[in-house]
Design an enzyme around this catalytic site. Structure first.
Site, PDB file in Angstrom:
ATOM      1  N   GLU A   1       4.241 -16.397 -16.642  1.00 46.84           N
ATOM      2  CA  GLU A   1       4.894 -16.088 -15.235  1.00 46.84           C
ATOM      3  C   GLU A   1       6.207 -17.005 -14.999  1.00 46.84           C
ATOM      4  O   GLU A   1       6.823 -17.086 -13.983  1.00 46.84           O
ATOM      5  CB  GLU A   1       4.060 -15.942 -14.179  1.00 46.84           C
ATOM      6  CG  GLU A   1       3.166 -17.166 -14.077  1.00 46.84           C
ATOM      7  CD  GLU A   1       2.226 -16.761 -13.122  1.00 46.84           C
ATOM      8  OE1 GLU A   1       2.339 -15.931 -12.172  1.00 46.84           O
ATOM      9  OE2 GLU A   1       1.005 -17.466 -13.190  1.00 46.84           O
TER      10      GLU A   1
ATOM     11  N   ARG B   1      10.645 -12.561  -4.420  1.00 44.41           N
ATOM     12  CA  ARG B   1      10.162 -11.138  -4.522  1.00 44.41           C
ATOM     13  C   ARG B   1       9.848 -10.568  -3.139  1.00 44.41           C
ATOM     14  O   ARG B   1       9.504  -9.353  -2.941  1.00 44.41           O
ATOM     15  CB  ARG B   1       9.029 -11.039  -5.503  1.00 44.41           C
ATOM     16  CG  ARG B   1       8.081 -12.221  -4.971  1.00 44.41           C
ATOM     17  CD  ARG B   1       7.032 -12.293  -5.976  1.00 44.41           C
ATOM     18  NE  ARG B   1       5.879 -11.288  -6.135  1.00 44.41           N
ATOM     19  CZ  ARG B   1       4.811 -11.583  -6.636  1.00 44.41           C
ATOM     20  NH1 ARG B   1       4.542 -12.757  -7.326  1.00 44.41           N
ATOM     21  NH2 ARG B   1       3.658 -10.714  -6.494  1.00 44.41           N
TER      22      ARG B   1
ATOM     23  N   ASN C   1       5.605  -9.789 -11.975  1.00 46.42           N
ATOM     24  CA  ASN C   1       6.151 -10.206 -10.617  1.00 46.42           C
ATOM     25  C   ASN C   1       6.710 -11.518 -10.355  1.00 46.42           C
ATOM     26  O   ASN C   1       7.885 -11.700 -10.273  1.00 46.42           O
ATOM     27  CB  ASN C   1       4.822  -9.940  -9.319  1.00 46.42           C
ATOM     28  CG  ASN C   1       4.560  -8.500  -9.595  1.00 46.42           C
ATOM     29  OD1 ASN C   1       4.906  -7.626 -10.166  1.00 46.42           O
ATOM     30  ND2 ASN C   1       3.499  -8.280  -8.982  1.00 46.42           N
TER      31      ASN C   1
ATOM     32  N   ARG D   1      -8.806 -14.848 -13.040  1.00 48.86           N
ATOM     33  CA  ARG D   1      -7.972 -15.646 -13.021  1.00 48.86           C
ATOM     34  C   ARG D   1      -8.381 -16.960 -12.057  1.00 48.86           C
ATOM     35  O   ARG D   1      -8.891 -16.615 -10.845  1.00 48.86           O
ATOM     36  CB  ARG D   1      -6.603 -15.258 -12.528  1.00 48.86           C
ATOM     37  CG  ARG D   1      -5.435 -16.232 -12.249  1.00 48.86           C
ATOM     38  CD  ARG D   1      -4.145 -15.699 -11.797  1.00 48.86           C
ATOM     39  NE  ARG D   1      -4.194 -15.236 -10.275  1.00 48.86           N
ATOM     40  CZ  ARG D   1      -3.322 -14.594  -9.726  1.00 48.86           C
ATOM     41  NH1 ARG D   1      -2.168 -14.043 -10.370  1.00 48.86           N
ATOM     42  NH2 ARG D   1      -3.527 -14.295  -8.317  1.00 48.86           N
TER      43      ARG D   1
ATOM     44  N   HIS E   1       0.924  -1.274  -0.132  1.00 49.48           N
ATOM     45  CA  HIS E   1      -0.140   0.132  -0.052  1.00 49.48           C
ATOM     46  C   HIS E   1       0.890   1.135   0.084  1.00 49.48           C
ATOM     47  O   HIS E   1       0.567   2.342  -0.551  1.00 49.48           O
ATOM     48  CB  HIS E   1      -0.803  -0.076   1.194  1.00 49.48           C
ATOM     49  CG  HIS E   1      -1.911  -0.874   1.155  1.00 49.48           C
ATOM     50  ND1 HIS E   1      -3.006  -1.003   0.048  1.00 49.48           N
ATOM     51  CD2 HIS E   1      -2.422  -1.800   1.912  1.00 49.48           C
ATOM     52  CE1 HIS E   1      -3.903  -2.021   0.362  1.00 49.48           C
ATOM     53  NE2 HIS E   1      -3.760  -2.671   1.287  1.00 49.48           N
TER      54      HIS E   1
ATOM     55  N   CYS F   1      -0.034  -7.843 -16.425  1.00 46.76           N
ATOM     56  CA  CYS F   1      -0.833  -7.533 -15.093  1.00 46.76           C
ATOM     57  C   CYS F   1      -0.001  -7.621 -13.935  1.00 46.76           C
ATOM     58  O   CYS F   1      -0.383  -7.436 -12.650  1.00 46.76           O
ATOM     59  CB  CYS F   1      -1.822  -8.375 -14.843  1.00 46.76           C
ATOM     60  SG  CYS F   1      -1.428 -10.337 -14.735  1.00 46.76           S
TER      61      CYS F   1
END
Length: 521
Positions: free
Chosen positions: A402, A436, A425, A313, A184, A473
């Site tokens: 991915e 990550r 990501n 998804r 955030h 995305c």
């Protein structure tokens, strides 16, 4: 002494340092309450009061801040959390504050194990936990101190209730010791135009009057506390249509996981949903939700986008993202184990029930439905998923790219499906062998690195040859400085958190396709 972290919102500023207070101390486990039923009965009202306070605060703000506070209020009111804490009081005679602490800890452990976006939501649960514990102990709730002059705000991490109420006129920059590019802190800092650095280990140990922050380079240095900041530019505006200066279309879509996310995305002008993370609907479920329950949960998220395109998804779970009703057993390396679509190979009925619920929810809401599977590695897996999706009545079936092998075999995969979406990501962490969630290697997950961009370009080129869409995305899509490069590589849509839409939309309007293609790496 200069510290390095991950720059998530650009800009160079300096100013006095203000540190957010440390977390509440861990509540003690004794003495046991005299009346366990009365003690358990304190938890529900405390959680309700926290939820009410957050809801009241949400009504005082708008846009992304309101959505974040509404989501946090819903966490505080979650009956699963309250019930788990009450059970700990009744079964183990724990004091209510300790029971809330332990119950929340179980939720946080599950989220952290999930990795990625879900792992960063563990900080949200910790914020709710601390607020409920503070209420039970009669203490003031945690949060950002009252700022009276422009300052650099420093914290271990910042929760939604903290970031949502920030005044950009008083917050020169944000620096957190933890967090990541999808936190955030990162999302709202970019939306508000506040320079920010996250995953800056050691920043809480700096003892200086002020800090100099470079949100582009990801560096933080001691300063004398003098305010040095450029004039704050106004927040970008966007008309809701993703296109370049020459009219070339790049759809701007939203990543969502809840009804609150979807409402915020619709209010921000998203052209549709590019990633609906359905696992959010399963997190607190002790047993697999029924098809009817799934249908209702999905419809609540899709409803704000009636008549618009949405990409759903399927369940992204596994040993690295454990769900109570889906035991997977231990694995030596869960990130490389049975996860995503792989879970469905031995449990196809789980996928079939979800596909049926998704199809019904789409019919209920009138959206233009596409469905994609996560963690697809081979063309054969893509074909297997597409066959089941089409058998469920889904006309547009796609997959996430991915895994490096999937990017390298994009042409063959696109022969089996109708579209692909790059999850940058996970793709970055697999390309660079860099977890990550680990701050020590966070810089390797920078989506601007050539290795990742070359794979994106390969996939986009294969999609163009096949005449099919290829979107992004991952968090790379939310970076206004990177969006033109992605468009130049041939990406047809960008999907991101609602807070990033205006900035990305404005950035794309500043350059034509030729300029995007010439953007240096």
């Amino acid at each position: 002494m200069s510290l390095s972290g991950v720059g998530v919102s650009p800009g160079r500023v300096a100013g006095p340092r203000v540190v957010v207070a440390a977390d509440l101390p861990e509540p003690v486990s004794s003495p046991a309450p005299d009346d366990v039923r009365a003690e358990a009965g304190r938890i529900g009202p405390a959680a309700a009061s926290v939820a009410a306070a957050l809801s009241d605060r949400a009504r005082s703000v708008s846009g992304d801040a309101r959505s974040l506070l509404e989501t946090t209020a819903a966490m505080a009111a979650d009956p699963a959390l309250v019930a788990a804490a009450e059970r700990l009081v009744l079964d183990r005679s724990l004091p209510a504050p300790r029971a809330v602490w332990e119950a929340a800890g179980e939720f946080m452990t599950a989220l952290r194990a999930a990795g990625g976006y879900l792992a960063e939501r563990a900080a949200d649960v910790a914020d709710v936990r601390d607020r409920i514990v503070a209420s039970l102990l009669g203490l003031a709730p945690p949060g950002v101190p009252q700022l009276t002059s422009p300052s650099v705000l420093v914290a271990r991490d910042l929760a939604p209730a903290d970031t949502a109420g920030l005044d950009p006129d008083l917050v020169l920059a944000l620096v957190t010791a933890e967090g990541g590019p999808t936190s955030h802190t990162a999302i709202l800092a970019r939306a508000l135009g506040i320079p920010a650095v996250v995953a800056c280990a050691g920043v809480l140990g700096l003892d200086s009057p002020g800090l100099a922050v470079d949100g582009s380079a990801g560096t933080v240095s001691p300063s004398d506390g003098t305010v040095r900041a450029p004039a704050r530019t106004s927040r970008p505006t966007w008309d809701g249509v993703g296109r370049l200066a020459d009219g070339h279309r790049v759809k701007l879509l939203a990543n969502v996981g809840s009804a609150a996310d979807a409402r915020a995305a619709a209010a921000a002008g998203a052209e549709g949903i590019g990633l609906f993370r359905t696992e959010f609907c399963y997190l607190s479920a002790a047993s697999e939700p029924t098809e009817a329950e799934q249908r209702a949960a999905y419809a609540a998220v899709l409803e704000p986008f009636a008549g618009k395109p949405v990409v759903v998804r399927t369940l992204d779970a596994g040993s690295d993202k454990p769900l109570a009703f889906l035991p997977m057993g231990a694995e030596p390396n869960p990130a490389l184990g049975v996860r995503g679509l792989r879970v469905a190979f031995d449990r196809p009925e789980l996928l079939d029930r979800q596909l049926a619920a998704i199809t019904a929810a789409a019919a209920d809401t009138g959206v233009e439905l596409s469905v994609m599977a996560p963690m697809v590695a081979t063309p054969e897996e893509a074909a297997w998923f597409a066959k089941r999706a089409r058998a469920a009545g889904i006309e547009r079936a796609g997959v996430m790219i991915e895994i490096p092998a999937a990017a390298l075999c994009a042409a063959e995969i696109l022969a089996e499906v109708d579209f692909v979406s790059l999850g940058t990501n996970d793709l970055a962490q697999y390309v660079y062998a860099a977890d990550r969630q680990l701050g020590a290697v966070a810089s390797l997950n920078d989506p601007r690195r050539p290795g990742l961009l070359r794979l994106v370009g390969m996939v986009a080129s294969a999609a163009a040859e096949a005449g099919k869409p290829a979107g992004v995305c991952g968090e790379a899509a939310a970076d206004p400085s990177l969006a033109p490069k992605l468009a130049g590589l041939g990406v047809t849509s960008l999907s991101m958190n609602a807070a990033a839409l205006a900035g990305v939309g404005a950035a794309l309007r500043e350059v034509d396709l030729a300029g995007c293609r010439s953007t240096s790496w």
